[in-house]
Design an enzyme around this catalytic site. Sequence first.
Site, PDB file in Angstrom:
ATOM      1  N   LYS A   1      -8.904   4.760  -6.628  1.00 25.57           N
ATOM      2  CA  LYS A   1      -9.397   5.746  -7.592  1.00 25.57           C
ATOM      3  C   LYS A   1     -10.692   6.400  -7.095  1.00 25.57           C
ATOM      4  O   LYS A   1     -10.884   7.613  -7.240  1.00 25.57           O
ATOM      5  CB  LYS A   1      -9.641   5.079  -8.941  1.00 25.57           C
ATOM      6  CG  LYS A   1      -8.365   4.639  -9.640  1.00 25.57           C
ATOM      7  CD  LYS A   1      -8.673   3.901 -10.937  1.00 25.57           C
ATOM      8  CE  LYS A   1      -7.393   3.447 -11.637  1.00 25.57           C
ATOM      9  NZ  LYS A   1      -7.669   2.719 -12.879  1.00 25.57           N
TER      10      LYS A   1
ATOM     11  N   GLY B   1       0.822  -1.206   0.000  1.00 19.94           N
ATOM     12  CA  GLY B   1       0.000   0.000   0.000  1.00 19.94           C
ATOM     13  C   GLY B   1       0.855   1.253   0.000  1.00 19.94           C
ATOM     14  O   GLY B   1       2.079   1.189   0.112  1.00 19.94           O
ATOM     15  N   PRO B   2       0.231   2.404  -0.120  1.00 18.14           N
ATOM     16  CA  PRO B   2       0.969   3.671  -0.153  1.00 18.14           C
ATOM     17  C   PRO B   2       1.631   3.981   1.187  1.00 18.14           C
ATOM     18  O   PRO B   2       1.260   3.402   2.219  1.00 18.14           O
ATOM     19  CB  PRO B   2      -0.113   4.708  -0.485  1.00 18.14           C
ATOM     20  CG  PRO B   2      -1.397   4.072  -0.086  1.00 18.14           C
ATOM     21  CD  PRO B   2      -1.227   2.598  -0.281  1.00 18.14           C
TER      22      PRO B   2
ATOM     23  N   SER C   1      -5.992   2.467 -18.377  1.00 14.13           N
ATOM     24  CA  SER C   1      -7.309   2.732 -17.778  1.00 14.13           C
ATOM     25  C   SER C   1      -7.882   4.112 -18.101  1.00 14.13           C
ATOM     26  O   SER C   1      -9.020   4.401 -17.748  1.00 14.13           O
ATOM     27  CB  SER C   1      -7.236   2.548 -16.256  1.00 14.13           C
ATOM     28  OG  SER C   1      -6.354   3.475 -15.690  1.00 14.13           O
TER      29      SER C   1
ATOM     30  N   GLY D   1       0.052   2.727   7.725  1.00 18.29           N
ATOM     31  CA  GLY D   1       0.141   1.871   8.916  1.00 18.29           C
ATOM     32  C   GLY D   1       0.669   0.479   8.674  1.00 18.29           C
ATOM     33  O   GLY D   1       0.445  -0.405   9.506  1.00 18.29           O
ATOM     34  N   LYS D   2       1.387   0.251   7.586  1.00 18.29           N
ATOM     35  CA  LYS D   2       1.885  -1.105   7.296  1.00 18.29           C
ATOM     36  C   LYS D   2       2.912  -1.552   8.341  1.00 18.29           C
ATOM     37  O   LYS D   2       2.834  -2.664   8.848  1.00 18.29           O
ATOM     38  CB  LYS D   2       2.515  -1.150   5.900  1.00 18.29           C
ATOM     39  CG  LYS D   2       1.574  -0.796   4.774  1.00 18.29           C
ATOM     40  CD  LYS D   2       2.208  -1.006   3.424  1.00 18.29           C
ATOM     41  CE  LYS D   2       3.432  -0.157   3.182  1.00 18.29           C
ATOM     42  NZ  LYS D   2       3.152   1.285   3.212  1.00 18.29           N
ATOM     43  N   THR D   3       3.841  -0.677   8.634  1.00 19.19           N
ATOM     44  CA  THR D   3       4.913  -1.042   9.574  1.00 19.19           C
ATOM     45  C   THR D   3       4.390  -1.105  11.004  1.00 19.19           C
ATOM     46  O   THR D   3       4.702  -2.038  11.750  1.00 19.19           O
ATOM     47  CB  THR D   3       6.072  -0.024   9.485  1.00 19.19           C
ATOM     48  OG1 THR D   3       6.530   0.030   8.132  1.00 19.19           O
ATOM     49  CG2 THR D   3       7.216  -0.432  10.379  1.00 19.19           C
TER      50      THR D   3
END
Length: 791
Positions: A740, A374-375, A697, A379-381
């Site tokens: 998007k 994800g960007p 797209s 909160g990934k870490t």
Amino acid sequence: MDKKVSKQPTKAKKILGVLPLIAVKNMVIFPSVEASLFVGRAKSRLAISNACDRKGRQIVICTQRDAKKEDPGFKDIYQKGVLARVDHILQTDNSLHVVITALSRVKIRKIVQKQPFLVTEFEHMEMIYESSVEIQRSAEALLSQLKKAFASGRQFDLPAMMRLSTGISSSDLADQVSFSVSGKVEEKQKLLETLSVSKRLKMATELLLREVKVADLEKQIEKKTQEKFDDHMKRNVLEERKKQIDKELKKLGKKGSGEMDELETKINKSKMPIEIKKRIKKEHKRLEEMSPMAPEASYIKTYLEIVLDLPWGKYKKSKVNLKKSKQILDKDHFGIKEVKERILEYLAVMKLKNQNGFKKEDDKKMVNILCFVGPPGVGKTSIGKSIAEALDRKFVRSSVGGIKDEAEIRGHRRTYVGAMPGRIVKALKNCQSMNPVFMLDEIDKLGDGYRGDPSAALLEVLDPEQNVEFVDHYLDFALDLSQIFFILTANDISEIPGPLRDRIEIINFSGYTVEEKIKIAQKYLVKKQLKANGLKSKDISRIDKTSHALVVEKYTREAGVRGLERVWASIFRKIAKKIVAGKKEASKINTKAIAKMLGPEKYSSQLRGKKDQVGVSTGLAWSPVGGSILFIEVNIMKGQGELILTGTLGDVMKESCQAALSYVRSQATKFGIKQDFSKIDIHIHVPEGATPKDGPSAGGAITTALISALTGKKIDKQIGMTGEITIRGNVLEIGGLKEKAIAGHRAGLKTIIIPKENKKSLVKIPKEVKKDIEFVLAETYDDIYKKVFAK
């Protein structure tokens, strides 16, 4: 040496003369000195021969300024030298060995002949004699220093010492000492040029004193070196004897002492597997039999210490409590329900296997490696830490972004100097647990250098079938990593190597909506930044939702919340400054105060077009840092049927433009287009030209902008669209719909046209987005045309 210094001679008259000249290298000749010279240059040999043919066998000798100069001229020599007598000559193969006696100081006025040898015009230099008392004192001081030099072991030239002992003039005493002591050419030349006898005696004394001090220092260094060497030898002998004593004590059933026994005790107490313990004992035996001073001894000792520091048999027992785990995840993170659900599923399976008594061998085959994609700032870490807390395990994080060396993962072989284990082994050693939650950050930014491919090395680490026997090159034995809970993070899944991507389970993190960001700020960020900036809740007024919305919509624009956190940190720093300045009452935080503290608004919340326009459509794009909107602009002008594409478009997007144009030309009559394509040029531009753009797209938006420009019909600014268009007009499925849609909602769009095949993806779109936006499904471009140009 104890004889009195003789009386000084009377002053000599200045006498002019012309004699051969030779220049010597790296030495200075003084009057009253007998010296041996090796003469190699042809000019100098001829000058010596000429001097010997003359009455008195006299010659002028001076010193070269630059010893590298082979054919010195007047400017290359010191103009003060000595008049000397040639006493003896000995011919050798390539040079003359000449013994000379220096007679007096002379000043070289000019060179009167350069070939075949140098001839100089010179004049004698008169000595300056001060009061006899001062000269006598200076001479006695020099003689006293000479005695000390002899006592310290200083060796002088024997003929010179003979002359000094027979009693000579003060001037000759200074010259003899100046010639004998060590010193730079410049220092000695200065002594030669000094005509004051008293001053020359003092300068000679200083040179001799310096030499004595240097000699004393050298003696001290030699003494210390010898003492160190003796200590070294003594230590070696004692250590060898100690080793033999320890061996004898062991034979008698008694324990020895020292580092070897300490290591042996640790090996015996360690819970490492039997096969590994055998190898380690073998290495320990090698170390015992090896001399402590052997280079390999320190390497083996370091190896044993690292192996023994590993947490053998230390596994944290996970007491899985789903309710508690859910509370921990909700406490630390807002939203990301899908991610939390997957983690709770993992914990539930783990608890069930423990209850049903599954063996560890079965558990190894059912391990999943999670990868959060994800960007930045979503909160990934940080969720990795929450997982570790929920499992009651140690947490280890290692960033692998930019690693280009395979040895960072597998370690170096012990044959290399400075070899160390890889990051996996180091992390286990540091956290002292064999089953931590191990997060490998930035896995999509792995490098690929000439020292191997680190992503290939990770295949063994992250494959549940292989990591049971992971071999670190430094350890050189199999290590079980199967109980480690590996979590990977990445921004862009396409950058993760295919074989590695095949071994992991992808969990997507989407960007946050405005509502989610407001709630995150209310629940987490404000409290965190208050504490970080030394403030208490009483120092600020209650922050209402309108203020939070202002900060989110007008001062930040991102998928995550890092920028939002920085903005609140900036606000609280300004408040902290006011408090320190003496303002005691609580600071008000409302929209007016925020605008004053942060300055003009950075962004407009309505990112869509300001009005309906011809030839401008709104597309939706996805990138590793979240979703965004982009405008497609089309201009028609007279020309020869060319298609001009600008805006840093990638190959796929360029092909989309060509496909859209082909479709529009084929359906020109149907769309009411009366333009002759052979007589016009079409320019398609995507603004923000510095930003690269690619992907198919935007096909629907490009087609719509083309039709609008060719027919003169305006496009509603509140309509956005996404979907790939074929040359037959079919609308194909796209990815990243959630990102998007959130971007469209942030931009203030009211309608978003999406491919019909993406209907299944609508369930993942947040409720507040679906509440504000109408989603229109399109199977062919006709569906888009009807919606956009219905008016």
